[in-house]
Design an enzyme around this catalytic site. Structure first.
Site, PDB file in Angstrom:
ATOM      1  N   HIS A 196       0.815  -1.213   0.000  1.00  0.00           N
ATOM      2  CA  HIS A 196       0.000   0.000   0.000  1.00  0.00           C
ATOM      3  C   HIS A 196       0.852   1.268   0.000  1.00  0.00           C
ATOM      4  CE1 HIS A 196      -3.684   2.358   0.749  1.00  0.00           C
ATOM      5  NE2 HIS A 196      -2.813   3.204   1.270  1.00  0.00           N
TER       6      HIS A 196
ATOM      7  N   HIS B 151      -2.392   3.588  -8.055  1.00  0.00           N
ATOM      8  CA  HIS B 151      -2.796   2.728  -9.174  1.00  0.00           C
ATOM      9  C   HIS B 151      -2.610   3.478 -10.477  1.00  0.00           C
ATOM     10  CE1 HIS B 151      -6.376   4.965  -7.906  1.00  0.00           C
ATOM     11  NE2 HIS B 151      -6.738   4.959  -9.167  1.00  0.00           N
TER      12      HIS B 151
HETATM   13  P1  AMP Z   1      -9.187   6.888  -9.528  1.00  0.00           P
HETATM   14  O1  AMP Z   1     -10.394   7.728  -9.802  1.00  0.00           O
HETATM   15  O2  AMP Z   1      -7.988   7.272 -10.330  1.00  0.00           O
HETATM   16  O3  AMP Z   1      -8.906   6.784  -8.037  1.00  0.00           O
HETATM   17  O4  AMP Z   1      -9.546   5.450 -10.055  1.00  0.00           O
HETATM   18  C1  AMP Z   1     -10.120   4.438  -9.288  1.00  0.00           C
HETATM   19  C2  AMP Z   1     -10.639   3.428 -10.256  1.00  0.00           C
HETATM   20  O5  AMP Z   1     -10.896   2.232  -9.551  1.00  0.00           O
HETATM   21  C3  AMP Z   1     -11.953   3.848 -10.958  1.00  0.00           C
HETATM   22  O6  AMP Z   1     -11.751   3.826 -12.361  1.00  0.00           O
HETATM   23  C4  AMP Z   1     -12.945   2.786 -10.494  1.00  0.00           C
HETATM   24  O7  AMP Z   1     -13.870   2.441 -11.489  1.00  0.00           O
HETATM   25  C5  AMP Z   1     -12.029   1.626 -10.127  1.00  0.00           C
HETATM   26  N1  AMP Z   1     -12.558   0.708  -9.137  1.00  0.00           N
HETATM   27  C6  AMP Z   1     -13.106   1.014  -7.952  1.00  0.00           C
HETATM   28  N2  AMP Z   1     -13.452  -0.106  -7.298  1.00  0.00           N
HETATM   29  C7  AMP Z   1     -13.102  -1.142  -8.079  1.00  0.00           C
HETATM   30  C8  AMP Z   1     -13.205  -2.547  -7.966  1.00  0.00           C
HETATM   31  N3  AMP Z   1     -13.739  -3.142  -6.878  1.00  0.00           N
HETATM   32  N4  AMP Z   1     -12.747  -3.319  -8.973  1.00  0.00           N
HETATM   33  C9  AMP Z   1     -12.213  -2.741 -10.074  1.00  0.00           C
HETATM   34  N5  AMP Z   1     -12.080  -1.417 -10.232  1.00  0.00           N
HETATM   35  C10 AMP Z   1     -12.530  -0.617  -9.264  1.00  0.00           C
END
Ligand code: AMP
Length: 113
Positions: A46, A100
């Site tokens: 993390h 990420h």
């Molecule tokens: P960010 O807005 O850059 O923080 O991106 C977070 C991303 O994580 C978004 O595109 C969400 O759709 C994706 N996300 C959130 N929860 C999950 C999940 N459980 N599995 C896959 N993607 C996710």
């Protein structure tokens, strides 16, 4: 219990469509895709966001970039091209506070970044 959803995906506690993983990184399908192919790539360890990337070792940072290229390749994106994005903080609309990378491809993407 760790309430970071990406830590929980990395630990196998939450389901995800994992397309590629190794001991340190995981690539899975974004749950709300913004392109025909939309992967999320995380380090298992993390780190809150890109602004804290120095908390990873130099070796981890180097391997993370290579992992990104391998994940994109396994998703079939190398020949047609793809975009790699990471969000930090409120103005970027970061919504998950575990470092990420988004890999977006599978079509001609918007020219607005
Ligand atoms: P960010 O807005 O850059 O923080 O991106 C977070 C991303 O994580 C978004 O595109 C969400 O759709 C994706 N996300 C959130 N929860 C999950 C999940 N459980 N599995 C896959 N993607 C996710």
């Amino acid at each position: 219990m760790n309430d970071c959803i990406f830590c929980r995906i990395a630990e196998g506690e939450l389901p995800a469509q994992i397309v590629f993983q190794d001991d340190d990184f995981v690539a899975f399908i974004d749950i709300a895709p913004k392109a025909p192919v939309h992967l999320v790539v995380i380090p298992r360890r993390h780190v809150d966001s890109f602004a804290q990337v120095a908390e990873l070792s130099a070796d981890e940072r180097a391997r993370m970039t290579v992992f990104l290229t391998e994940a994109a390749d396994r998703a079939g994106l190398t020949s047609t091209g793809y975009r790699v994005v990471t969000n930090h903080g409120a103005n970027s609309r970061q919504s998950v506070f575990h470092l990420h990378w988004h890999i977006l491809g599978g079509a001609l993407l918007s020219d607005s970044m």
